[in-house]
Design a protein around this motif. Structure first.
Motif, PDB file in Angstrom:
ATOM      1  N   LEU A 196       0.809  -1.221   0.000  1.00  0.00           N
ATOM      2  CA  LEU A 196       0.000   0.000   0.000  1.00  0.00           C
ATOM      3  C   LEU A 196       0.845   1.274   0.000  1.00  0.00           C
ATOM      4  N   VAL A 197       2.148   1.158   0.226  1.00  0.00           N
ATOM      5  CA  VAL A 197       3.028   2.328   0.275  1.00  0.00           C
ATOM      6  C   VAL A 197       3.384   2.740  -1.150  1.00  0.00           C
ATOM      7  N   GLN A 198       3.234   4.028  -1.443  1.00  0.00           N
ATOM      8  CA  GLN A 198       3.573   4.569  -2.755  1.00  0.00           C
ATOM      9  C   GLN A 198       4.741   5.541  -2.609  1.00  0.00           C
ATOM     10  N   PRO A 199       5.662   5.569  -3.588  1.00  0.00           N
ATOM     11  CA  PRO A 199       6.752   6.540  -3.517  1.00  0.00           C
ATOM     12  C   PRO A 199       6.207   7.957  -3.697  1.00  0.00           C
ATOM     13  N   GLU A 200       6.581   8.856  -2.805  1.00  0.00           N
ATOM     14  CA  GLU A 200       6.100  10.235  -2.874  1.00  0.00           C
ATOM     15  C   GLU A 200       7.028  11.129  -2.067  1.00  0.00           C
ATOM     16  N   SER A 201       6.855  12.418  -2.233  1.00  0.00           N
ATOM     17  CA  SER A 201       7.576  13.389  -1.412  1.00  0.00           C
ATOM     18  C   SER A 201       6.632  14.549  -1.136  1.00  0.00           C
ATOM     19  N   TYR A 202       6.749  15.111   0.054  1.00  0.00           N
ATOM     20  CA  TYR A 202       5.898  16.233   0.427  1.00  0.00           C
ATOM     21  C   TYR A 202       6.584  17.067   1.499  1.00  0.00           C
ATOM     22  N   ASN A 203       6.119  18.289   1.647  1.00  0.00           N
ATOM     23  CA  ASN A 203       6.655  19.238   2.623  1.00  0.00           C
ATOM     24  C   ASN A 203       5.552  19.609   3.605  1.00  0.00           C
ATOM     25  N   ASN A 236       4.800  22.383   6.946  1.00  0.00           N
ATOM     26  CA  ASN A 236       5.208  23.508   7.784  1.00  0.00           C
ATOM     27  C   ASN A 236       4.502  23.369   9.124  1.00  0.00           C
ATOM     28  N   TRP A 237       5.254  23.519  10.210  1.00  0.00           N
ATOM     29  CA  TRP A 237       4.704  23.418  11.556  1.00  0.00           C
ATOM     30  C   TRP A 237       4.624  24.814  12.153  1.00  0.00           C
ATOM     31  N   TYR A 238       3.448  25.139  12.660  1.00  0.00           N
ATOM     32  CA  TYR A 238       3.187  26.456  13.220  1.00  0.00           C
ATOM     33  C   TYR A 238       2.702  26.336  14.659  1.00  0.00           C
ATOM     34  N   ILE A 239       2.898  27.414  15.419  1.00  0.00           N
ATOM     35  CA  ILE A 239       2.239  27.567  16.706  1.00  0.00           C
ATOM     36  C   ILE A 239       1.524  28.913  16.681  1.00  0.00           C
ATOM     37  N   VAL A 240       0.515  29.041  17.508  1.00  0.00           N
ATOM     38  CA  VAL A 240      -0.191  30.308  17.636  1.00  0.00           C
ATOM     39  C   VAL A 240       0.196  30.896  18.988  1.00  0.00           C
ATOM     40  N   GLN A 241       0.779  32.074  18.953  1.00  0.00           N
ATOM     41  CA  GLN A 241       1.226  32.737  20.169  1.00  0.00           C
ATOM     42  C   GLN A 241       0.629  34.143  20.177  1.00  0.00           C
ATOM     43  N   ASP A 242      -0.300  34.371  21.086  1.00  0.00           N
ATOM     44  CA  ASP A 242      -0.987  35.665  21.182  1.00  0.00           C
ATOM     45  C   ASP A 242      -1.633  36.039  19.853  1.00  0.00           C
ATOM     46  N   THR A 243      -2.355  35.129  19.259  1.00  0.00           N
ATOM     47  CA  THR A 243      -3.079  35.275  17.983  1.00  0.00           C
ATOM     48  C   THR A 243      -2.154  35.541  16.805  1.00  0.00           C
ATOM     49  N   VAL A 244      -0.855  35.259  16.940  1.00  0.00           N
ATOM     50  CA  VAL A 244       0.104  35.405  15.844  1.00  0.00           C
ATOM     51  C   VAL A 244       0.608  34.015  15.482  1.00  0.00           C
ATOM     52  N   LYS A 245       0.511  33.684  14.199  1.00  0.00           N
ATOM     53  CA  LYS A 245       0.971  32.382  13.732  1.00  0.00           C
ATOM     54  C   LYS A 245       2.476  32.444  13.481  1.00  0.00           C
ATOM     55  N   VAL A 246       3.239  31.567  14.186  1.00  0.00           N
ATOM     56  CA  VAL A 246       4.696  31.574  14.109  1.00  0.00           C
ATOM     57  C   VAL A 246       5.164  30.235  13.546  1.00  0.00           C
ATOM     58  N   LEU A 247       5.984  30.287  12.490  1.00  0.00           N
ATOM     59  CA  LEU A 247       6.558  29.079  11.900  1.00  0.00           C
ATOM     60  C   LEU A 247       7.656  28.552  12.814  1.00  0.00           C
ATOM     61  N   ILE A 248       7.542  27.281  13.228  1.00  0.00           N
ATOM     62  CA  ILE A 248       8.564  26.694  14.106  1.00  0.00           C
ATOM     63  C   ILE A 248       9.393  25.622  13.405  1.00  0.00           C
ATOM     64  N   GLY A 249       8.960  25.183  12.231  1.00  0.00           N
ATOM     65  CA  GLY A 249       9.761  24.176  11.548  1.00  0.00           C
ATOM     66  C   GLY A 249       9.191  23.788  10.205  1.00  0.00           C
ATOM     67  N   LYS A 250      10.073  23.248   9.370  1.00  0.00           N
ATOM     68  CA  LYS A 250       9.695  22.718   8.063  1.00  0.00           C
ATOM     69  C   LYS A 250      10.195  21.285   7.988  1.00  0.00           C
ATOM     70  N   VAL A 251       9.354  20.378   7.514  1.00  0.00           N
ATOM     71  CA  VAL A 251       9.714  18.969   7.407  1.00  0.00           C
ATOM     72  C   VAL A 251       9.543  18.539   5.958  1.00  0.00           C
ATOM     73  N   ASN A 252      10.617  18.038   5.363  1.00  0.00           N
ATOM     74  CA  ASN A 252      10.587  17.490   4.009  1.00  0.00           C
ATOM     75  C   ASN A 252      10.632  15.972   4.124  1.00  0.00           C
ATOM     76  N   THR A 253       9.679  15.296   3.532  1.00  0.00           N
ATOM     77  CA  THR A 253       9.588  13.838   3.627  1.00  0.00           C
ATOM     78  C   THR A 253       9.661  13.235   2.230  1.00  0.00           C
ATOM     79  N   GLN A 254      10.514  12.239   2.060  1.00  0.00           N
ATOM     80  CA  GLN A 254      10.610  11.489   0.819  1.00  0.00           C
ATOM     81  C   GLN A 254      10.439  10.011   1.143  1.00  0.00           C
ATOM     82  N   ILE A 255       9.576   9.348   0.413  1.00  0.00           N
ATOM     83  CA  ILE A 255       9.363   7.911   0.589  1.00  0.00           C
ATOM     84  C   ILE A 255       9.797   7.236  -0.702  1.00  0.00           C
ATOM     85  N   LYS A 256      10.741   6.316  -0.576  1.00  0.00           N
ATOM     86  CA  LYS A 256      11.250   5.571  -1.724  1.00  0.00           C
ATOM     87  C   LYS A 256      10.909   4.102  -1.522  1.00  0.00           C
TER      88      LYS A 256
END
Length: 76
Positions: A36-43, A45-65
């Motif tokens: 059932l696993v297919q080769p793919e890649s996707y990105n 972005n992880w955010y948190i909300v701090q005092d109604t402001v959206k802050v980027l805390i990380g980016k994750v790049n995933t590749q499945i071979k």
């Protein structure tokens, strides 16, 4: 007599609880269906909300071979 019955009941009850639990996942006990696993890649972005402001805390790049018998997941 009553205590002997409770001891036997406790013994059987505890042995059934021990056998009914699933084995933890490990490389030897991998129940994933590789077909059932297919080769793919996707990105992502992880955010948190701090005092109604959206802050980027990380980016994750995933590749499945996938090969014929194995698959590999690469995270950055």
């Amino acid at each position: 007599m009553k205590t002997a019955f409770y001891i036997v009941l406790l013994t059987f009850g505890s042995s059934f609880l021990g056998y009914s639990q699933d084995q933890p996942l490990s490389p030897n006990n991998n129940t994933a269906d590789i077909s059932l696993v297919q080769p793919e890649s996707y990105n992502m972005n992880w955010y948190i909300v701090q005092d109604t402001v959206k802050v980027l805390i990380g980016k994750v790049n995933t590749q499945i071979k996938k090969d014929k018998k194995t698959f590999m997941s690469l995270l950055q």
